[in-house]
Design an enzyme around this catalytic site. Sequence first.
Site, mmCIF file in Angstrom:
data_model
loop_
_atom_site.group_PDB
_atom_site.id
_atom_site.type_symbol
_atom_site.label_atom_id
_atom_site.label_comp_id
_atom_site.label_asym_id
_atom_site.label_seq_id
_atom_site.Cartn_x
_atom_site.Cartn_y
_atom_site.Cartn_z
ATOM 1 N N HIS A 125 0.769 -1.274 -0.008
ATOM 2 C CA HIS A 125 0.103 0.165 0.190
ATOM 3 C C HIS A 125 0.827 1.270 -0.058
ATOM 4 O O HIS A 125 1.745 1.361 0.553
ATOM 5 C CB HIS A 125 -0.666 0.004 1.163
ATOM 6 C CG HIS A 125 -0.201 0.007 2.545
ATOM 7 N ND1 HIS A 125 0.272 1.191 3.272
ATOM 8 C CD2 HIS A 125 0.346 -0.989 3.393
ATOM 9 C CE1 HIS A 125 0.919 0.536 4.407
ATOM 10 N NE2 HIS A 125 1.109 -0.652 4.393
ATOM 11 N N ASP A 126 0.267 2.224 -0.654
ATOM 12 C CA ASP A 126 1.009 3.536 -0.633
ATOM 13 C C ASP A 126 2.337 3.833 -1.341
ATOM 14 O O ASP A 126 3.020 4.805 -1.038
ATOM 15 C CB ASP A 126 1.124 4.297 0.676
ATOM 16 C CG ASP A 126 -0.418 4.098 1.335
ATOM 17 O OD1 ASP A 126 -1.281 4.729 0.800
ATOM 18 O OD2 ASP A 126 -0.725 3.316 2.430
ATOM 19 N N GLY A 138 5.041 -1.040 2.885
ATOM 20 C CA GLY A 138 4.080 0.248 2.763
ATOM 21 C C GLY A 138 5.038 1.402 2.665
ATOM 22 O O GLY A 138 5.973 1.755 3.009
#
Length: 334
Positions: A180-181, A198
């Site tokens: 994520h991200d 992340g």
Amino acid sequence: MNSLLKARERVFSPLISSSIRSLSSSLSYSHEVARDSQVFIHPSAVVHPSAVIGKGVSVGPYCTVGSSVKLGDGCKLYPCSHIFGNTELGDSCVLMTGAVVGDELPGYTVIGGNNIIGHHAVVGVKCQDLKYKHGDECFLCIGNNNEIREFCSIHRSSKSSDKTVIGDNNLIMGSCHIAHDCKIGDRNIFANNTLLAGHVIVEDYTHTAGATVIHQFCHIGSFAFIGGGSVVSQDVPKYMMVTGERAELRGLNLEGLRRNGFTMSEMKSLRAAYRKIFMSTETVPLSLDERLTKMEQNQELYSIPAVGAMLQSIRDSFAEGRRGICKFRYWLNS
């Protein structure tokens, strides 16, 4: 007994037939709506009538295309590949057998043109982060001309204020993970089993060897090289090469620079600057900050754009919220 069986058959047979007809009608979306004659949808595929299907699209056996999906012209879905949620594929994308793209979550997955999603890759699904709150929007944006190979996983963002982003012309080999991200630039090569936690940022033209692990919030500068089996827990500045179970600087990625068109003059200047910072023979020990300041005062080297970019990349790694650069040892080459 025979009369009892016949009575049960009279009662349940209409119910069973009705259930089968209902299931059949729910699965056979592709036959309930007229499609462009150039579009091929296999009879066993489940394509929602609300899905937007471009020209020349091919949907193979046992594929699934959800109600909010948009497929650009010339996309090809091989058997048993699936697209869910608010997901958009650009022109000429290919989903290999078993690939899963998108999820029934708030937010979206947007993938540009001419991308290949490999066998059993999972792209654009919910992140593996406990910070994610059910019902929050989450996003994934992928550019053009990327090859994402078999068994890769790429997750959406963990919050509505951020996105997972991948640029153009990247090669992401088998079984890689992008969490994520993360922010991935252009023309990077991630070898098999490269794992990004992340919020990792990777600039352009980087290269990881196999089984590389990168800690969350790390920043990998352009043209960097990470050796196989490395665990990267701090930033890797531009142009540098690191390796090790806890990755340490091992010099400049000279071969990568040469392959990407850097001149001999530029590489010599970068090498001279690197030596002055990390392999200094000064009799009076200086801190890293003092060495950087001294290099910045060396107009002969600092005036060269590549050298200035390298020094700025090192300084940026010590900014607030950053993790500093990978380990280095002055004495190794002094």
